[in-house]
Motif scaffolding. Structure first.
Motif, PDB file in Angstrom:
ATOM      1  N   LEU A 227       0.827  -1.208   0.000  1.00  0.00           N
ATOM      2  CA  LEU A 227       0.000   0.000   0.000  1.00  0.00           C
ATOM      3  C   LEU A 227       0.862   1.260   0.000  1.00  0.00           C
ATOM      4  N   LEU A 228       1.920   1.272   0.791  1.00  0.00           N
ATOM      5  CA  LEU A 228       2.812   2.428   0.838  1.00  0.00           C
ATOM      6  C   LEU A 228       3.487   2.646  -0.512  1.00  0.00           C
ATOM      7  N   LYS A 229       3.885   1.547  -1.159  1.00  0.00           N
ATOM      8  CA  LYS A 229       4.507   1.655  -2.480  1.00  0.00           C
ATOM      9  C   LYS A 229       3.504   2.213  -3.496  1.00  0.00           C
ATOM     10  N   ALA A 230       2.249   1.786  -3.365  1.00  0.00           N
ATOM     11  CA  ALA A 230       1.222   2.277  -4.285  1.00  0.00           C
ATOM     12  C   ALA A 230       1.006   3.782  -4.115  1.00  0.00           C
ATOM     13  N   PHE A 231       0.973   4.255  -2.865  1.00  0.00           N
ATOM     14  CA  PHE A 231       0.855   5.695  -2.631  1.00  0.00           C
ATOM     15  C   PHE A 231       1.997   6.443  -3.309  1.00  0.00           C
ATOM     16  N   ALA A 232       3.195   5.904  -3.187  1.00  0.00           N
ATOM     17  CA  ALA A 232       4.358   6.541  -3.796  1.00  0.00           C
ATOM     18  C   ALA A 232       4.197   6.625  -5.314  1.00  0.00           C
ATOM     19  N   CYS A 233       3.740   5.522  -5.933  1.00  0.00           N
ATOM     20  CA  CYS A 233       3.546   5.513  -7.390  1.00  0.00           C
ATOM     21  C   CYS A 233       2.510   6.543  -7.824  1.00  0.00           C
ATOM     22  N   VAL A 234       1.382   6.571  -7.105  1.00  0.00           N
ATOM     23  CA  VAL A 234       0.277   7.455  -7.467  1.00  0.00           C
ATOM     24  C   VAL A 234       0.669   8.923  -7.297  1.00  0.00           C
ATOM     25  N   ILE A 235       1.276   9.252  -6.170  1.00  0.00           N
ATOM     26  CA  ILE A 235       1.646  10.647  -5.906  1.00  0.00           C
ATOM     27  C   ILE A 235       2.761  11.094  -6.835  1.00  0.00           C
ATOM     28  N   LEU A 246       1.710   4.586 -14.324  1.00  0.00           N
ATOM     29  CA  LEU A 246       2.690   3.735 -15.009  1.00  0.00           C
ATOM     30  C   LEU A 246       4.101   4.273 -14.798  1.00  0.00           C
ATOM     31  N   ALA A 247       4.270   5.587 -15.009  1.00  0.00           N
ATOM     32  CA  ALA A 247       5.593   6.196 -14.854  1.00  0.00           C
ATOM     33  C   ALA A 247       6.076   6.101 -13.412  1.00  0.00           C
ATOM     34  N   GLY A 248       5.204   6.409 -12.453  1.00  0.00           N
ATOM     35  CA  GLY A 248       5.576   6.347 -11.047  1.00  0.00           C
ATOM     36  C   GLY A 248       5.967   4.943 -10.624  1.00  0.00           C
ATOM     37  N   ALA A 249       5.227   3.946 -11.121  1.00  0.00           N
ATOM     38  CA  ALA A 249       5.518   2.559 -10.763  1.00  0.00           C
ATOM     39  C   ALA A 249       6.897   2.148 -11.249  1.00  0.00           C
ATOM     40  N   TYR A 250       7.239   2.539 -12.468  1.00  0.00           N
ATOM     41  CA  TYR A 250       8.532   2.110 -13.006  1.00  0.00           C
ATOM     42  C   TYR A 250       9.695   2.951 -12.488  1.00  0.00           C
ATOM     43  N   VAL A 251       9.444   4.200 -12.128  1.00  0.00           N
ATOM     44  CA  VAL A 251      10.494   4.967 -11.458  1.00  0.00           C
ATOM     45  C   VAL A 251      10.846   4.309 -10.132  1.00  0.00           C
ATOM     46  N   LEU A 252       9.824   3.929  -9.373  1.00  0.00           N
ATOM     47  CA  LEU A 252      10.050   3.277  -8.088  1.00  0.00           C
ATOM     48  C   LEU A 252      10.706   1.907  -8.270  1.00  0.00           C
ATOM     49  N   ALA A 253      10.208   1.115  -9.228  1.00  0.00           N
ATOM     50  CA  ALA A 253      10.743  -0.232  -9.440  1.00  0.00           C
ATOM     51  C   ALA A 253      12.208  -0.194  -9.860  1.00  0.00           C
ATOM     52  N   PHE A 254      12.543   0.662 -10.817  1.00  0.00           N
ATOM     53  CA  PHE A 254      13.926   0.736 -11.278  1.00  0.00           C
ATOM     54  C   PHE A 254      14.844   1.271 -10.179  1.00  0.00           C
ATOM     55  N   SER A 255      14.349   2.233  -9.390  1.00  0.00           N
ATOM     56  CA  SER A 255      15.144   2.752  -8.278  1.00  0.00           C
ATOM     57  C   SER A 255      15.460   1.635  -7.278  1.00  0.00           C
ATOM     58  N   GLU A 256      14.452   0.833  -6.959  1.00  0.00           N
ATOM     59  CA  GLU A 256      14.647  -0.242  -5.987  1.00  0.00           C
ATOM     60  C   GLU A 256      15.619  -1.296  -6.502  1.00  0.00           C
ATOM     61  N   VAL A 257      15.474  -1.682  -7.762  1.00  0.00           N
ATOM     62  CA  VAL A 257      16.358  -2.707  -8.321  1.00  0.00           C
ATOM     63  C   VAL A 257      17.798  -2.206  -8.391  1.00  0.00           C
ATOM     64  N   ILE A 258      17.979  -0.953  -8.818  1.00  0.00           N
ATOM     65  CA  ILE A 258      19.333  -0.386  -8.895  1.00  0.00           C
ATOM     66  C   ILE A 258      19.969  -0.322  -7.512  1.00  0.00           C
ATOM     67  N   MET A 259      19.187   0.113  -6.512  1.00  0.00           N
ATOM     68  CA  MET A 259      19.724   0.199  -5.155  1.00  0.00           C
ATOM     69  C   MET A 259      20.055  -1.183  -4.593  1.00  0.00           C
ATOM     70  N   THR A 268      17.469   0.126   0.555  1.00  0.00           N
ATOM     71  CA  THR A 268      16.781   0.229  -0.736  1.00  0.00           C
ATOM     72  C   THR A 268      15.548   1.113  -0.658  1.00  0.00           C
ATOM     73  N   ASP A 269      14.656   0.848   0.303  1.00  0.00           N
ATOM     74  CA  ASP A 269      13.427   1.637   0.421  1.00  0.00           C
ATOM     75  C   ASP A 269      13.739   3.093   0.738  1.00  0.00           C
ATOM     76  N   ALA A 270      14.688   3.319   1.650  1.00  0.00           N
ATOM     77  CA  ALA A 270      15.011   4.687   2.062  1.00  0.00           C
ATOM     78  C   ALA A 270      15.545   5.503   0.891  1.00  0.00           C
ATOM     79  N   ILE A 271      16.464   4.927   0.132  1.00  0.00           N
ATOM     80  CA  ILE A 271      17.063   5.661  -0.988  1.00  0.00           C
ATOM     81  C   ILE A 271      16.053   5.847  -2.107  1.00  0.00           C
ATOM     82  N   SER A 272      15.253   4.806  -2.362  1.00  0.00           N
ATOM     83  CA  SER A 272      14.237   4.909  -3.421  1.00  0.00           C
ATOM     84  C   SER A 272      13.250   6.025  -3.119  1.00  0.00           C
ATOM     85  N   PHE A 273      12.780   6.091  -1.872  1.00  0.00           N
ATOM     86  CA  PHE A 273      11.824   7.134  -1.519  1.00  0.00           C
ATOM     87  C   PHE A 273      12.497   8.504  -1.465  1.00  0.00           C
TER      88      PHE A 273
END
Length: 296
Positions: A227-235, A246-259, A268-273
């Motif tokens: 749910l927290l990840k979804a809020f991040a994508c939506v906002i 779509l853009a928010g979801a992939y920005v978050l996903a790529f950030s997490e994978v890179i970290m 990972t979560d701290a840097i991604s957010f």
């Protein structure tokens, strides 16, 4: 590197399937449904219960999960949201009341799943879904990962076209802009709201069963974690924007994978957010949100 790219595409697809319905109801109906995570989880849990007794084909289980998710969201609208809207005239107070009510409603399916599983992971019965691995060059792909990515893209494109081109889609945009005027122009706000919530729940159900198939199992708390990840994508993408989700979801996903790849994974979560906060400082309304104009 190619394997990490595939991981990011699949992870982003999960975020899209989860966040799309949340963004739609929040952006068009002003309903921040905190029970969305419980709907996501319980749709998969219902399929887990079914496969414990009967052996059904996976496509049929997907349909069941979507129907369960849609029915749960629709029931929440009929029992809770409509009653609040009819009794609370102040829009801001109604939104807050619906938010709190959805949070309370989420505890019911969550408690049921926790009690029946002793708060342990659950999965589809053996043989309900078979993971197949194939390769494109040197890159391994699974059938469930590919399905998640393709369905996420198809849903986003289909929903964007429907909202922009169809009669009901235009009515939904009008409902988001001015609900009172919509009623005077022959639009049925109650029916449109019910359809939107059913669609949001169905996409959550789809995401829930696909994630369970992809990971092998999920826990009763999986939806609340996402749910927290979804809020991040939506906002990040802009509330109510299909392409923004779509853009928010992939920005978050790529950030997490890179970290995860470049660090130990602890932060990972701290840097991604932190990256998301930095983007929002530059563009507070989100990547795809447009400024609203009030006409008098």
């Amino acid at each position: 590197m190619a394997v990490q790219l595939v991981n990011a595409l699949v992870l982003g697809g999960i975020y899209v399937l989860f966040a799309l319905g949340l963004s739609l109801t929040w952006g068009t109906l002003n309903i921040l449904n905190l029970a969305h995570g419980a709907v996501f989880m319980f749709s998969a849990f219902a399929c887990y219960l079914i496969t414990e007794r009967w052996h059904l084909a996976f496509p049929l289980l997907v349909v069941i999960a979507m129907l369960v998710g849609g029915a749960m969201s629709l029931l929440l609208d009929v029992v809770v949201f409509r009653a609040i809207r009819s009794r609370v005239q102040d829009e801001a107070k109604a939104e807050l009341a619906m938010l709190i009510a959805s949070l309370g409603a989420a505890t019911i399916p969550l408690s049921i799943a926790q009690r029946m599983t002793s708060d342990q992971p659950f999965s589809l019965a053996e043989g309900s879904f078979k993971t197949r691995i194939f390769r494109i060059g040197a890159v391994p792909l699974t059938n469930d990962g590919l399905a998640i990515f393709i369905l996420a893209i198809v849903l986003v494109v289909g929903l964007a076209v429907w909202v922009r081109k169809s009669r009901n889609g235009r009515a939904l945009r009008a409902l988001a802009a001015d609900p009172e005027t919509c009623g005077l122009m022959g639009i049925n706000p109650r029916a449109l709201t019910a359809f939107t919530l059913f669609f949001a729940g169905a996409t959550a159900g789809l995401g829930g069963i696909l994630l369970m198939a992809h990971l092998g199992s999920i826990t009763p708390m999986t939806g609340e974690t996402l749910l927290l990840k979804a809020f991040a994508c939506v906002i990040l993408g802009g509330v109510g924007s299909v392409w923004g989700t779509l853009a928010g979801a992939y920005v978050l996903a790529f950030s997490e994978v890179i970290m995860t790849v470049t660090t130990s994974g602890t932060y990972t979560d701290a840097i991604s957010f932190a990256i998301i906060i930095a983007i929002l400082l530059i563009r507070p309304q989100g990547l795809f949100s447009r400024a609203k104009v009030d006409r008098v």
